[in-house]
Design a protein around this motif. Structure first.
Motif, short mmCIF file in Angstrom:
data_model
loop_
_atom_site.label_atom_id
_atom_site.label_comp_id
_atom_site.label_asym_id
_atom_site.label_seq_id
_atom_site.Cartn_x
_atom_site.Cartn_y
_atom_site.Cartn_z
N THR A 60 0.84 -1.17 0.00
CA THR A 60 0.00 0.00 0.00
C THR A 60 0.89 1.24 0.00
O THR A 60 2.03 1.20 0.49
CB THR A 60 -0.95 0.00 1.22
OG1 THR A 60 -1.92 1.01 1.06
CG2 THR A 60 -0.18 0.22 2.52
N ASP A 61 0.39 2.34 -0.55
CA ASP A 61 1.23 3.52 -0.75
C ASP A 61 1.84 4.05 0.55
O ASP A 61 2.99 4.52 0.56
CB ASP A 61 0.41 4.64 -1.40
CG ASP A 61 0.15 4.38 -2.88
OD1 ASP A 61 -0.71 5.07 -3.45
OD2 ASP A 61 0.82 3.50 -3.45
N SER A 62 1.11 3.96 1.65
CA SER A 62 1.57 4.57 2.90
C SER A 62 2.79 3.88 3.50
O SER A 62 3.43 4.44 4.39
CB SER A 62 0.44 4.61 3.92
OG SER A 62 0.04 3.30 4.26
N VAL A 63 3.13 2.67 3.04
CA VAL A 63 4.27 1.96 3.61
C VAL A 63 5.39 1.75 2.60
O VAL A 63 6.46 1.22 2.97
CB VAL A 63 3.86 0.60 4.22
CG1 VAL A 63 2.70 0.77 5.20
CG2 VAL A 63 3.53 -0.43 3.15
N LYS A 64 5.17 2.14 1.36
CA LYS A 64 6.21 1.95 0.33
C LYS A 64 7.49 2.67 0.74
O LYS A 64 7.47 3.82 1.17
CB LYS A 64 5.72 2.48 -1.01
CG LYS A 64 4.73 1.57 -1.71
CD LYS A 64 4.30 2.15 -3.05
CE LYS A 64 3.30 1.23 -3.74
NZ LYS A 64 2.81 1.81 -5.01
N GLY A 65 8.62 1.96 0.61
CA GLY A 65 9.91 2.52 0.97
C GLY A 65 10.25 2.37 2.44
O GLY A 65 11.38 2.64 2.84
N ARG A 66 9.28 1.95 3.25
CA ARG A 66 9.52 1.77 4.69
C ARG A 66 9.37 0.31 5.13
O ARG A 66 10.08 -0.13 6.01
CB ARG A 66 8.55 2.63 5.50
CG ARG A 66 8.65 4.11 5.22
CD ARG A 66 7.82 4.93 6.22
NE ARG A 66 6.40 4.61 6.17
CZ ARG A 66 5.70 4.13 7.20
NH1 ARG A 66 6.31 3.90 8.37
NH2 ARG A 66 4.39 3.90 7.08
N PHE A 67 8.43 -0.39 4.53
CA PHE A 67 8.17 -1.80 4.89
C PHE A 67 8.67 -2.71 3.78
O PHE A 67 8.58 -2.36 2.59
CB PHE A 67 6.68 -2.04 5.08
CG PHE A 67 6.07 -1.40 6.30
CD1 PHE A 67 6.75 -0.47 7.06
CD2 PHE A 67 4.78 -1.75 6.70
CE1 PHE A 67 6.18 0.12 8.17
CE2 PHE A 67 4.19 -1.19 7.81
CZ PHE A 67 4.90 -0.24 8.54
N THR A 68 9.12 -3.90 4.17
CA THR A 68 9.56 -4.89 3.19
C THR A 68 8.99 -6.25 3.56
O THR A 68 9.21 -6.72 4.68
CB THR A 68 11.09 -4.98 3.14
OG1 THR A 68 11.65 -3.69 2.86
CG2 THR A 68 11.54 -5.97 2.06
N ILE A 69 8.28 -6.86 2.62
CA ILE A 69 7.76 -8.21 2.83
C ILE A 69 8.71 -9.19 2.15
O ILE A 69 9.25 -8.92 1.07
CB ILE A 69 6.33 -8.35 2.28
CG1 ILE A 69 5.72 -9.69 2.70
CG2 ILE A 69 6.27 -8.15 0.78
CD1 ILE A 69 4.23 -9.83 2.40
#
Length: 111
Positions: A60-69
């Motif tokens: 989702t856009d709000s976590v792009k660049g911060r979260f990694t699955i």
């Protein structure tokens, strides 16, 4: 039957990191798209990230660049690495695959 067991939630400061784990079976991780969702009180559960058996990921856009699955097929586990955490990331995080949901793990971001 698909079984999912989350772990790794807890308290983090803004800007900090946490890693969530979702343990499952080998047949699940190689067959199903694995998802992370999150939910806060009074709101609908929202999509956070997914990983296909091919390894293709989406966020989702709000976590792009911060979260990694990611997934470790040898350990039958899917991870959600959460960096640069914000107070608005506070929620119960759920692992999801097929038509099954895990029990959820609480993530709280606060100073």
């Amino acid at each position: 039957q698909v079984q999912l067991m989350e772990s790794g939630g807890g308290l983090a400061q803004p800007g900090g990191s946490l890693r969530l784990s979702c343990a499952t079976s080998r047949s699940t991780i190689i067959r199903y798209t694995m998802y992370w969702y999150r939910q806060t009180p009074g709101k609908e559960r929202e999509f956070v990230a997914r990983i296909l058996p091919s390894g293709f990921t989406g966020y989702t856009d709000s976590v792009k660049g911060r979260f990694t699955i990611s997934s470790d097929n040898a350990k039958n586990t899917v991870y959600l690495q959460m960096d640069s955490l914000k107070p608005e990331d506070t929620a119960v995080y759920y692992c999801h695959a097929g038509n099954i949901w895990g029990q959820g793990t609480q993530v709280t971001v606060s100073s």
